[in-house]
Design an enzyme around this catalytic site. Sequence first.
Site, PDB file in Angstrom:
ATOM      1  N   ASP A  39       0.848  -1.186   0.000  1.00  0.00           N
ATOM      2  CA  ASP A  39       0.000   0.000   0.000  1.00  0.00           C
ATOM      3  C   ASP A  39       0.887   1.241   0.000  1.00  0.00           C
ATOM      4  O   ASP A  39       1.895   1.308   0.706  1.00  0.00           O
ATOM      5  CB  ASP A  39      -0.917  -0.004   1.231  1.00  0.00           C
ATOM      6  CG  ASP A  39      -2.053   1.008   1.096  1.00  0.00           C
ATOM      7  OD1 ASP A  39      -3.210   0.575   0.954  1.00  0.00           O
ATOM      8  OD2 ASP A  39      -1.777   2.234   1.133  1.00  0.00           O
ATOM      9  N   ILE A  40       0.484   2.229  -0.762  1.00  0.00           N
ATOM     10  CA  ILE A  40       1.285   3.453  -0.922  1.00  0.00           C
ATOM     11  C   ILE A  40       1.271   4.301   0.359  1.00  0.00           C
ATOM     12  O   ILE A  40       2.154   5.133   0.555  1.00  0.00           O
ATOM     13  CB  ILE A  40       0.759   4.250  -2.135  1.00  0.00           C
ATOM     14  CG1 ILE A  40       1.834   5.140  -2.730  1.00  0.00           C
ATOM     15  CG2 ILE A  40      -0.494   5.042  -1.804  1.00  0.00           C
ATOM     16  CD1 ILE A  40       1.481   5.663  -4.116  1.00  0.00           C
ATOM     17  N   ASN A  97     -12.894  -3.245   2.328  1.00  0.00           N
ATOM     18  CA  ASN A  97     -13.887  -2.183   2.473  1.00  0.00           C
ATOM     19  C   ASN A  97     -14.859  -2.243   1.296  1.00  0.00           C
ATOM     20  O   ASN A  97     -14.441  -2.449   0.158  1.00  0.00           O
ATOM     21  CB  ASN A  97     -13.191  -0.816   2.503  1.00  0.00           C
ATOM     22  CG  ASN A  97     -12.299  -0.652   3.712  1.00  0.00           C
ATOM     23  OD1 ASN A  97     -12.658  -1.079   4.800  1.00  0.00           O
ATOM     24  ND2 ASN A  97     -11.125  -0.063   3.525  1.00  0.00           N
ATOM     25  N   GLU A 105     -12.377   3.345  -1.398  1.00  0.00           N
ATOM     26  CA  GLU A 105     -11.992   4.477  -2.248  1.00  0.00           C
ATOM     27  C   GLU A 105     -11.587   4.061  -3.657  1.00  0.00           C
ATOM     28  O   GLU A 105     -11.716   4.855  -4.578  1.00  0.00           O
ATOM     29  CB  GLU A 105     -10.872   5.264  -1.575  1.00  0.00           C
ATOM     30  CG  GLU A 105     -11.334   5.940  -0.288  1.00  0.00           C
ATOM     31  CD  GLU A 105     -10.352   6.963   0.234  1.00  0.00           C
ATOM     32  OE1 GLU A 105     -10.761   8.108   0.448  1.00  0.00           O
ATOM     33  OE2 GLU A 105      -9.183   6.604   0.416  1.00  0.00           O
ATOM     34  N   VAL A 106     -11.054   2.858  -3.806  1.00  0.00           N
ATOM     35  CA  VAL A 106     -10.622   2.417  -5.141  1.00  0.00           C
ATOM     36  C   VAL A 106     -11.610   1.361  -5.633  1.00  0.00           C
ATOM     37  O   VAL A 106     -11.824   0.348  -4.958  1.00  0.00           O
ATOM     38  CB  VAL A 106      -9.184   1.854  -5.099  1.00  0.00           C
ATOM     39  CG1 VAL A 106      -8.780   1.353  -6.485  1.00  0.00           C
ATOM     40  CG2 VAL A 106      -8.201   2.913  -4.604  1.00  0.00           C
ATOM     41  N   HIS A 110     -10.072  -5.059  -3.511  1.00  0.00           N
ATOM     42  CA  HIS A 110      -8.760  -5.255  -2.901  1.00  0.00           C
ATOM     43  C   HIS A 110      -8.952  -5.701  -1.471  1.00  0.00           C
ATOM     44  O   HIS A 110      -9.822  -5.198  -0.762  1.00  0.00           O
ATOM     45  CB  HIS A 110      -7.896  -3.996  -2.965  1.00  0.00           C
ATOM     46  CG  HIS A 110      -8.588  -2.739  -2.538  1.00  0.00           C
ATOM     47  ND1 HIS A 110      -9.521  -2.098  -3.340  1.00  0.00           N
ATOM     48  CD2 HIS A 110      -8.507  -2.004  -1.403  1.00  0.00           C
ATOM     49  CE1 HIS A 110      -9.963  -1.032  -2.718  1.00  0.00           C
ATOM     50  NE2 HIS A 110      -9.376  -0.955  -1.526  1.00  0.00           N
ATOM     51  N   HIS A 112      -7.020  -5.772   2.039  1.00  0.00           N
ATOM     52  CA  HIS A 112      -5.875  -5.241   2.787  1.00  0.00           C
ATOM     53  C   HIS A 112      -5.346  -6.349   3.683  1.00  0.00           C
ATOM     54  O   HIS A 112      -6.125  -7.039   4.345  1.00  0.00           O
ATOM     55  CB  HIS A 112      -6.300  -4.080   3.689  1.00  0.00           C
ATOM     56  CG  HIS A 112      -6.822  -2.876   2.982  1.00  0.00           C
ATOM     57  ND1 HIS A 112      -6.093  -1.721   2.830  1.00  0.00           N
ATOM     58  CD2 HIS A 112      -8.028  -2.629   2.401  1.00  0.00           C
ATOM     59  CE1 HIS A 112      -6.825  -0.807   2.191  1.00  0.00           C
ATOM     60  NE2 HIS A 112      -8.004  -1.331   1.926  1.00  0.00           N
TER      61      HIS A 112
HETATM   62  P1  AMP Z   1      -9.844   1.507   0.301  1.00  0.00           P
HETATM   63  O1  AMP Z   1     -10.217   2.634   1.204  1.00  0.00           O
HETATM   64  O2  AMP Z   1     -10.131   0.159   0.910  1.00  0.00           O
HETATM   65  O3  AMP Z   1     -10.428   1.649  -1.095  1.00  0.00           O
HETATM   66  O4  AMP Z   1      -8.264   1.540   0.188  1.00  0.00           O
HETATM   67  C1  AMP Z   1      -7.561   1.993  -0.918  1.00  0.00           C
HETATM   68  C2  AMP Z   1      -6.100   1.846  -0.577  1.00  0.00           C
HETATM   69  O5  AMP Z   1      -5.349   1.951  -1.776  1.00  0.00           O
HETATM   70  C3  AMP Z   1      -5.566   2.909   0.381  1.00  0.00           C
HETATM   71  O6  AMP Z   1      -5.012   2.252   1.527  1.00  0.00           O
HETATM   72  C4  AMP Z   1      -4.491   3.633  -0.450  1.00  0.00           C
HETATM   73  O7  AMP Z   1      -3.395   4.027   0.313  1.00  0.00           O
HETATM   74  C5  AMP Z   1      -4.137   2.587  -1.477  1.00  0.00           C
HETATM   75  N1  AMP Z   1      -3.599   3.080  -2.737  1.00  0.00           N
HETATM   76  C6  AMP Z   1      -4.126   4.043  -3.536  1.00  0.00           C
HETATM   77  N2  AMP Z   1      -3.375   4.206  -4.635  1.00  0.00           N
HETATM   78  C7  AMP Z   1      -2.368   3.317  -4.543  1.00  0.00           C
HETATM   79  C8  AMP Z   1      -1.250   2.994  -5.374  1.00  0.00           C
HETATM   80  N3  AMP Z   1      -1.021   3.622  -6.542  1.00  0.00           N
HETATM   81  N4  AMP Z   1      -0.399   2.008  -4.969  1.00  0.00           N
HETATM   82  C9  AMP Z   1      -0.612   1.381  -3.803  1.00  0.00           C
HETATM   83  N5  AMP Z   1      -1.647   1.640  -2.972  1.00  0.00           N
HETATM   84  C10 AMP Z   1      -2.497   2.594  -3.335  1.00  0.00           C
END
Ligand code: AMP
Length: 125
Positions: A39-40, A97, A105-106, A110, A112
């Site tokens: 994770d970034i 999530n 958010e993405v 995914h 975690h």
């Molecule tokens: P969520 O709130 O479950 O959608 O988590 C999205 C996660 O993606 C967050 O923990 C971000 O830090 C992570 N994230 C977003 N962009 C990137 C990226 N380019 N590379 C790695 N992790 C990312």
Amino acid sequence: MPIDPREPYDPNNIFARILRGEIPCQQVYADDWALAFHDINPQAPVHVLVIPRGAYVSWDDFSARASAEEITGFVRAVGAVARQLGLVAPGYRLLANVGFNGHQEVPHLHVHLFGGQPLGPMLAR
Ligand code: AMP
């Protein structure tokens, strides 16, 4: 901003672009079904994301539409990543999530994977 998991899959979301190799990632594992990368913005000493290769918005989408082969492959990959990272003996946490209340958010499924220290209770109080 949390996503609406009922929206159709966006093929240009950031994890789709990582899967296509258009954006770099710190890869820790890859197989036919899944990709895992750091994770970034890590929230624990170990914070890895595991994503399926298929186009699924969320856990809801994946659990409803993925084939048995995809589900097996993805679940086995999550376990393999945790073993590869040495997380089994000390223990770890999985989290997916979903939607607004889950603060997803993405818009590509995914999981975690957190570890590397005692993680405390499941939710902040
Ligand atoms: P969520 O709130 O479950 O959608 O988590 C999205 C996660 O993606 C967050 O923990 C971000 O830090 C992570 N994230 C977003 N962009 C990137 C990226 N380019 N590379 C790695 N992790 C990312």
